[in-house]
Write an enzyme that holds these catalytic residues in place. Structure first.
Site, PDB file in Angstrom:
ATOM      1  N   MET A 296       0.805  -1.227   0.000  1.00  0.00           N
ATOM      2  CA  MET A 296       0.000   0.000   0.000  1.00  0.00           C
ATOM      3  C   MET A 296       0.837   1.275   0.000  1.00  0.00           C
ATOM      4  SD  MET A 296      -2.871  -1.294  -0.356  1.00  0.00           S
ATOM      5  CE  MET A 296      -3.978   0.093  -0.136  1.00  0.00           C
TER       6      MET A 296
ATOM      7  N   HIS B 241      -3.674  -5.310 -10.070  1.00  0.00           N
ATOM      8  CA  HIS B 241      -4.641  -4.272  -9.720  1.00  0.00           C
ATOM      9  C   HIS B 241      -6.052  -4.809  -9.988  1.00  0.00           C
ATOM     10  CE1 HIS B 241      -6.160  -0.287  -8.974  1.00  0.00           C
ATOM     11  NE2 HIS B 241      -6.961  -0.464 -10.006  1.00  0.00           N
TER      12      HIS B 241
END
Ligand code: GRF
Length: 204
Positions: A90, A109
């Site tokens: 992240m 993704h």
């Protein structure tokens, strides 16, 4: 055998799928290192449970994004890593990091890029009301989810389903296609020319 490092901040379900695929001999490489920026990431335990060298590198111990990324670079170089796999990591990586490993970083993704980049790709697509979304494996460049696409798979949105079930179905696809992309990289089957990533087979 390529030496793979997985970088993850959270749950680690993709890490788990990658470790399973390695065990089944479906990836021509080994997970030699796992790094998390969060001490409480379940991904660290998953890696350690499999005997993988798993490091927590705390961003708070560094004064800037670049200095943190330099610590990551050092750990990856010391461990002679060939491929860096982002699996729910992240943090946005700095140009310094990306330039240290040109075309050696993969990300997954949860949308059909270039639609819905950034955080919450699933929610963004769901809230937009798309009928089809999916997931994308791509090389990492200096932009946000913008590098050359390696593999993509579509997932239809079922009428009146919740974002949770959509997420579960997208993740199931992620767990299947990420190991395939990683194996293609490990077998030197990926060739990038500009924005295009070609899969080289015997015939071409
Ligand atoms: C995945 O949905 C991936 O697409 C995104 O982060 C999530 C990580 O999930 N980049 P997990 O930690 O692998 O379960």
């Amino acid at each position: 055998m390529k030496r793979i490092a997985v970088l993850a901040s959270g749950r680690g379900s993709n890490l788990k799928a990658i470790l399973k695929a390695v065990k089944r001999g479906e990836i021509a490489g080994e997970v030699a290192l796992m790094i998390s920026d969060r001490a409480d990431a379940p991904a660290l335990e998953i890696a350690r449970g499999d005997g993988v060298n798993a490091l927590h590198i705390d961003p708070k111990s560094c004064s800037s994004r670049e200095s943190y990324d330099q610590v990551l670079i050092n750990a990856l170089k010391e461990n002679e890593i060939d491929l860096i796999v982002l699996a729910g990591f992240m943090r946005l990586l700095s140009p310094l990091f990306v330039q240290a490993f040109p075309l050696q970083i993969l990300n997954i993704h949860p949308s059909l890029l270039p639609a819905f980049p950034g955080n919450d790709g699933i929610e963004q697509a769901f809230n937009y009301g798309v009928k089809v979304t999916g997931c994308t494996v791509h090389f990492v460049d200096e932009g946000l989810d913008s590098g050359p696409v390696v593999l993509q798979e579509a997932v239809p949105v079922i009428q009146r389903e919740s974002v949770k079930t959509l997420q579960q179905r997208i993740q199931a696809v992620e767990h299947r296609i990420y190991p395939i992309a990683i194996d293609l990289f490990c077998r030197d089957k990926l060739k990038v020319e500009g924005r295009r990533c070609y899969i080289i087979d015997k015939e071409t």
